[in-house]
Design an enzyme around this catalytic site. Sequence first.
Site, mmCIF file in Angstrom:
data_model
loop_
_atom_site.group_PDB
_atom_site.id
_atom_site.type_symbol
_atom_site.label_atom_id
_atom_site.label_comp_id
_atom_site.label_asym_id
_atom_site.label_seq_id
_atom_site.Cartn_x
_atom_site.Cartn_y
_atom_site.Cartn_z
ATOM 1 N N ASP A 152 -86.060 49.988 51.369
ATOM 2 C CA ASP A 152 -86.275 51.243 50.423
ATOM 3 C C ASP A 152 -88.493 51.548 50.253
ATOM 4 O O ASP A 152 -88.418 50.980 50.673
ATOM 5 C CB ASP A 152 -85.082 50.692 49.029
ATOM 6 N N GLU A 219 -85.393 45.906 47.451
ATOM 7 C CA GLU A 219 -86.139 45.420 47.126
ATOM 8 C C GLU A 219 -87.296 45.290 46.545
ATOM 9 O O GLU A 219 -87.953 44.774 45.577
ATOM 10 C CB GLU A 219 -87.429 44.899 49.303
HETATM 11 ZN ZN LIG Z 1 -92.130 45.375 49.599
#
Ligand SMILES: [Zn+2]
Length: 572
Positions: A152, A219
């Site tokens: 992501d 994340e």
């Molecule tokens: Zn990162």
Amino acid sequence: MCSRFLRFAGLVGLVLLVQRFWPLPSLFRGWESASIARLDDLCPQVEGLTPATHEALLQSLDQEFGSTEFKLKAYESLGGAVRIPTESYDDLGLPSEDPRWEIETKFHEYLESRFPKVHANLKRTKVNTYALVYEWKGSENVKPLLLAAHMDVVPVNPTTYDDWINPPYSGYYDGEWIWGRGSCDDKPGVIGSLTAIETLLERGFEPSRTVLLAFGIDEEAGGKVGAGAINKYIIETYGPDSIAMIVDEGGGYDDLGGTVFATPGVAEKGYMDIRMDVLTPGGHSSRPPKHTGIGILADLITELEVHPHEPELVRGRTYHQGLECRAKYDTSFPASMRKLVQQSQTSDAKLRELQDVLIDFDPMFYAMSGTTQAIDLVGGGVKVNALPEAVWAVANYRIVDHSSPAELTDRFIDITLPVAAKHNMTLDAFGKMVGSQGPSWGTIRLSDAFDSALVPAPVTPTTGSRPYELLSGTIRSTLETHLRTDGLPMTAVVSPGLMTEMKTLRHVCTDADTRFYWNLTKHIFRYGHRGGADGYNGAHTINEAIRGEGFLEQIRFFSRLILNADQSDLLE
Ligand SMILES: [Zn+2]
Ligand SMILES: *[C@@H]1O[C@H](CO)[C@@H](O)[C@H](O)[C@H]1NC(C)=O
Ligand SMILES: *[C@@H]1O[C@H](CO)[C@@H](O)[C@H](O)[C@H]1NC(C)=O
């Protein structure tokens, strides 16, 4: 994560030590001089490590990596990954419910088409719908190597589109840089490890040690949906403490005074947001009390700010170890400080003296050696003629690696209690009543603002530990044989690094995924093999771009790491 925090900023502006006018008492003098540690003993290094059993393979790989054809293909692999905008948002729902996750499917399909050998030879598992775990099964029954990364990216603010030199999802390679969101953070981790494995598969390499790839999907929004589920899957499949070592994004390398310093993160600060609510009786402001709730809150905030956490240089902790490496290998490090670092090995007085000097020398000193405090949010009061009944503030803390949320809250209570007493307020501290319980004017309530408390990460073993030595040796051999054309020195050392989380705008950025992996192994390294000059700008902002040559070195690093880890005698 967000570029580099391990770096010592401000190498200029050296501080000269004030000459001592008074001689030390003679009793101390002999002791002090006898206690100087030998420079040679500081910051032990292992030699660059090349895989003994796979050396011929490595040579031919390096030949291929150096070819224009390989480079262009690898850069385009990264560019294509950047063109799929796998943005993650703080308010994402469950993968099964929120359609914004579906872009990950496109990303999966892209990986399948770009890395056919990986997908024909490795077992791929979709965890919690969109996170990915790849298993490259080894022939021996030894603990796997785990390479982690996240797919992501932080969203691009549409109002900044025009400020990008090349569009944020172009993935354009301009002959030097590969442009776009995710080109640094963290698609090189995904594409770099897959490219290394695809290339090894093309050579017919069959691992003896299992290699796992773990790719998270959120994340940038805390990591729970992806890394949280991946952790559960690995524990169920392989068991706790089943992984030889984990390498995820984090620190990188930099040229300091002609020597390249690589700083894998082996420690990470903790975190907590503390909310203060001041609750007082309302009423008309024509008959006000001496202090409204806002005044009481102001008093509390003032007390917090006049009692900041003092930074403390602690011998043997990661930050101090980093100084030892600077003292020994960084020729630009001031000589006076070099001596202090040596003396601080055994002398408490010199340790304190070094600390005083560092306050001016290293702008990151406070952040690295103390719990930081920032009162970041405040609210309350609704009408100009009504007494405020409920006012509040939130203070943000990054907890130093040798402390804990419990120590932080204890200290917070110590500071708050006198304020509460002074204003005749009851103190409800984290669910417990503290101090006088008699009738009071109101309540000060303290709480963990967002269920945010995070203990500092367990410190990864370093010197004398085989995973650290394998990583160090791999980093050094990769750097000392680099294929770059920018004149980066070819001597390198490895220095243990401390990570701290940083907030850019509203995005938490750090190595959020590894906090879910603490039960998989003690040997967690936050390290992306990339140079300080390989990012065009910071991550999480406009003009994210990676230097092509820097990305190529990351692929070389992954291939060497896999080959070194494959020699089972070097790891558990
Ligand atoms: Zn990162
Ligand atoms: C504290 O406030 C309560 C409620 O207004 C009052 O009854 C009490 O006397 C006050 N105590 C002191 C020490 O001012
Ligand atoms: C790790 O293990 C401990 C002890 O079994 C457990 O309390 C904790 O929740 C685990 N953490 C994760 C992230 O799974």
